[in-house]
Design a protein around this motif. Sequence first.
Motif, PDB file in Angstrom:
ATOM      1  N   GLU A 165       0.792  -1.223   0.000  1.00  0.00           N
ATOM      2  CA  GLU A 165       0.000   0.000   0.000  1.00  0.00           C
ATOM      3  C   GLU A 165       0.829   1.279   0.000  1.00  0.00           C
ATOM      4  O   GLU A 165       0.512   2.215  -0.754  1.00  0.00           O
ATOM      5  CB  GLU A 165      -0.955  -0.011   1.201  1.00  0.00           C
ATOM      6  CG  GLU A 165      -2.048   1.041   1.139  1.00  0.00           C
ATOM      7  CD  GLU A 165      -3.100   0.720   0.099  1.00  0.00           C
ATOM      8  OE1 GLU A 165      -3.873   1.629  -0.229  1.00  0.00           O
ATOM      9  OE2 GLU A 165      -3.139  -0.424  -0.378  1.00  0.00           O
ATOM     10  N   TRP A 170       1.926   2.263  -3.589  1.00  0.00           N
ATOM     11  CA  TRP A 170       0.874   2.819  -4.449  1.00  0.00           C
ATOM     12  C   TRP A 170       0.431   4.202  -3.978  1.00  0.00           C
ATOM     13  O   TRP A 170       0.118   5.075  -4.787  1.00  0.00           O
ATOM     14  CB  TRP A 170      -0.334   1.881  -4.453  1.00  0.00           C
ATOM     15  CG  TRP A 170      -0.045   0.558  -5.070  1.00  0.00           C
ATOM     16  CD1 TRP A 170       0.105  -0.650  -4.437  1.00  0.00           C
ATOM     17  CD2 TRP A 170       0.145   0.279  -6.474  1.00  0.00           C
ATOM     18  NE1 TRP A 170       0.371  -1.649  -5.339  1.00  0.00           N
ATOM     19  CE2 TRP A 170       0.394  -1.110  -6.600  1.00  0.00           C
ATOM     20  CE3 TRP A 170       0.121   1.060  -7.619  1.00  0.00           C
ATOM     21  CZ2 TRP A 170       0.620  -1.719  -7.823  1.00  0.00           C
ATOM     22  CZ3 TRP A 170       0.341   0.449  -8.847  1.00  0.00           C
ATOM     23  CH2 TRP A 170       0.588  -0.923  -8.945  1.00  0.00           C
ATOM     24  N   TYR A 171       0.413   4.415  -2.681  1.00  0.00           N
ATOM     25  CA  TYR A 171      -0.029   5.700  -2.136  1.00  0.00           C
ATOM     26  C   TYR A 171       1.066   6.753  -2.197  1.00  0.00           C
ATOM     27  O   TYR A 171       0.834   7.901  -2.587  1.00  0.00           O
ATOM     28  CB  TYR A 171      -0.487   5.499  -0.683  1.00  0.00           C
ATOM     29  CG  TYR A 171      -0.723   6.786   0.077  1.00  0.00           C
ATOM     30  CD1 TYR A 171      -1.870   7.539  -0.142  1.00  0.00           C
ATOM     31  CD2 TYR A 171       0.203   7.246   1.023  1.00  0.00           C
ATOM     32  CE1 TYR A 171      -2.093   8.710   0.548  1.00  0.00           C
ATOM     33  CE2 TYR A 171      -0.020   8.415   1.716  1.00  0.00           C
ATOM     34  CZ  TYR A 171      -1.169   9.148   1.487  1.00  0.00           C
ATOM     35  OH  TYR A 171      -1.369  10.305   2.165  1.00  0.00           O
ATOM     36  N   SER A 201     -11.722  -0.026  -3.281  1.00  0.00           N
ATOM     37  CA  SER A 201     -11.521   0.141  -4.723  1.00  0.00           C
ATOM     38  C   SER A 201     -10.691   1.396  -4.955  1.00  0.00           C
ATOM     39  O   SER A 201     -10.500   2.221  -4.061  1.00  0.00           O
ATOM     40  CB  SER A 201     -12.871   0.275  -5.419  1.00  0.00           C
ATOM     41  OG  SER A 201     -13.530   1.465  -4.979  1.00  0.00           O
ATOM     42  N   PHE A 202     -10.207   1.552  -6.183  1.00  0.00           N
ATOM     43  CA  PHE A 202      -9.401   2.728  -6.499  1.00  0.00           C
ATOM     44  C   PHE A 202     -10.190   4.012  -6.261  1.00  0.00           C
ATOM     45  O   PHE A 202      -9.666   4.983  -5.714  1.00  0.00           O
ATOM     46  CB  PHE A 202      -8.923   2.665  -7.958  1.00  0.00           C
ATOM     47  CG  PHE A 202      -8.219   3.926  -8.399  1.00  0.00           C
ATOM     48  CD1 PHE A 202      -6.894   4.151  -8.052  1.00  0.00           C
ATOM     49  CD2 PHE A 202      -8.890   4.890  -9.136  1.00  0.00           C
ATOM     50  CE1 PHE A 202      -6.250   5.315  -8.446  1.00  0.00           C
ATOM     51  CE2 PHE A 202      -8.253   6.051  -9.536  1.00  0.00           C
ATOM     52  CZ  PHE A 202      -6.924   6.258  -9.191  1.00  0.00           C
ATOM     53  N   PHE A 203     -11.469   4.026  -6.671  1.00  0.00           N
ATOM     54  CA  PHE A 203     -12.275   5.235  -6.491  1.00  0.00           C
ATOM     55  C   PHE A 203     -12.406   5.585  -5.013  1.00  0.00           C
ATOM     56  O   PHE A 203     -12.323   6.753  -4.631  1.00  0.00           O
ATOM     57  CB  PHE A 203     -13.667   5.056  -7.103  1.00  0.00           C
ATOM     58  CG  PHE A 203     -14.605   6.193  -6.791  1.00  0.00           C
ATOM     59  CD1 PHE A 203     -14.527   7.387  -7.495  1.00  0.00           C
ATOM     60  CD2 PHE A 203     -15.539   6.091  -5.759  1.00  0.00           C
ATOM     61  CE1 PHE A 203     -15.373   8.445  -7.192  1.00  0.00           C
ATOM     62  CE2 PHE A 203     -16.384   7.140  -5.450  1.00  0.00           C
ATOM     63  CZ  PHE A 203     -16.300   8.318  -6.176  1.00  0.00           C
ATOM     64  N   GLN A 258     -10.360   4.820  -2.545  1.00  0.00           N
ATOM     65  CA  GLN A 258      -9.083   5.339  -2.063  1.00  0.00           C
ATOM     66  C   GLN A 258      -8.907   6.788  -2.478  1.00  0.00           C
ATOM     67  O   GLN A 258      -8.504   7.635  -1.675  1.00  0.00           O
ATOM     68  CB  GLN A 258      -7.935   4.482  -2.598  1.00  0.00           C
ATOM     69  CG  GLN A 258      -7.836   3.106  -1.967  1.00  0.00           C
ATOM     70  CD  GLN A 258      -6.652   2.326  -2.509  1.00  0.00           C
ATOM     71  OE1 GLN A 258      -6.416   2.267  -3.712  1.00  0.00           O
ATOM     72  NE2 GLN A 258      -5.895   1.712  -1.627  1.00  0.00           N
ATOM     73  N   TRP A 259      -9.207   7.073  -3.731  1.00  0.00           N
ATOM     74  CA  TRP A 259      -9.076   8.438  -4.244  1.00  0.00           C
ATOM     75  C   TRP A 259     -10.014   9.383  -3.508  1.00  0.00           C
ATOM     76  O   TRP A 259      -9.620  10.478  -3.090  1.00  0.00           O
ATOM     77  CB  TRP A 259      -9.379   8.451  -5.741  1.00  0.00           C
ATOM     78  CG  TRP A 259      -9.382   9.823  -6.331  1.00  0.00           C
ATOM     79  CD1 TRP A 259      -8.306  10.535  -6.769  1.00  0.00           C
ATOM     80  CD2 TRP A 259     -10.533  10.666  -6.528  1.00  0.00           C
ATOM     81  NE1 TRP A 259      -8.714  11.769  -7.234  1.00  0.00           N
ATOM     82  CE2 TRP A 259     -10.073  11.877  -7.093  1.00  0.00           C
ATOM     83  CE3 TRP A 259     -11.901  10.504  -6.292  1.00  0.00           C
ATOM     84  CZ2 TRP A 259     -10.928  12.915  -7.416  1.00  0.00           C
ATOM     85  CZ3 TRP A 259     -12.765  11.549  -6.610  1.00  0.00           C
ATOM     86  CH2 TRP A 259     -12.272  12.741  -7.162  1.00  0.00           C
TER      87      TRP A 259
END
Length: 289
Positions: free
Chosen positions: A106, A109-110, A187-189, A191-192
Motif C-alpha cells: 500500500e 501505491w499511495y 476500490s481505487f475510487f 481510495q481516491w
Amino acid sequence: MAATTPTTTSVCRALWLAATLVAIVWHQWVDGCIQAIWDVLRASTVVRHDTFEPTVAVTAFLVSFTFWKALDCWLPAGLTKRWRIGESDDMSTWHLSKWWTRLLQEPVWYFAPIAIFDIMYPRRNLPEKAPSIEKLAIDILAPLFIYDFMFFFIHVTCHKVRFLYRNIHAKHHSEKIMRAGETIRLSFFEQWADVSCSIIAVNVARCHPLSRALYNGIIVYLLTELHSGYDMPWMLQNVVPFGLWAGSRRHYVHHRDGRFYYQKFFCYLDDFFGFGEDARASIRTGKEN
C-alpha cells in the motif's frame, strides 16, 4: 457486543478532562513546549520536504496495523477476547497473510505518485510560529468534522445507488470478520475519494503544518480503530459523552447491515437523515420493511 466497565471508562474520561484542564490552566507553558518542538521540527530536512505529511500518514498506517495485529495474533486471546465485538473473535475466514502483504504494498501505491509530484513541484513553506494549544485542537477537530461530513454523502451514495455499490463499494464489505486490515480493502475510487476528502478538509480548515501532520496520524489511527473489531474502554466511542462519537460498534453494525450508520466518526448526520438508532429500533419492532 463487547463489554466495557463503567469504572475504566470513567478513569479514561477523567484523564482526558485532566489533560484539558492542564492545557487551559497552564496554556502559556504548553504553548511554549509546542513552540520548542516546532522549532526543532522546522529545522529538520525531512519536515521541510513536501513529502513529510504523506510520510506521516504511511508511518501511522504501519504502526496502527502492527498494533492491531499484535492484539489479533500475538497476544493471548484471553487478554483481548472480552473487547472483541460480535463474532469478530472467529478468525477462520480472515486471511492475515494476504492483508499483511497488501499492507506492505500500500505505501508504494499511495506514496510514490505523491513523492514524484512533490519532487517536481516543491511548494512547502513553514511558518516560524507554532500553533497555540487552542489552534492545534481546532486544526485537528475541524478537518475531522469536514472530512466526516463530505465522506458521509459519498458513502450513502455508494450504498444507495446499486451500480456504485456493486462496482465500487462491495469490495469493502466482502469480509464477514472485522479487522483493521479492512481499512484498506478499497476500490481505487474509494481510495481516491477518501484521500481527496482529507486533503480538502485540511486545506479548507487552513491548518498549520504541525496540525496537519498530527491530523494525518490521528485520522489514520481512527480509521483503523473503526475497523478493528474491538470495543475498548479508552476508545472515544466510550469516552465522549452523549453518544456523539460513532466508533467501532456502530461501524461493525454497518458492515453487518448496510442500512445504518454511514458516518465514520460523528453521529449527527446519521441521526438527522434517519440512519441511526431510531431507524434500527423501528426495524426491530417491525415498523419498517
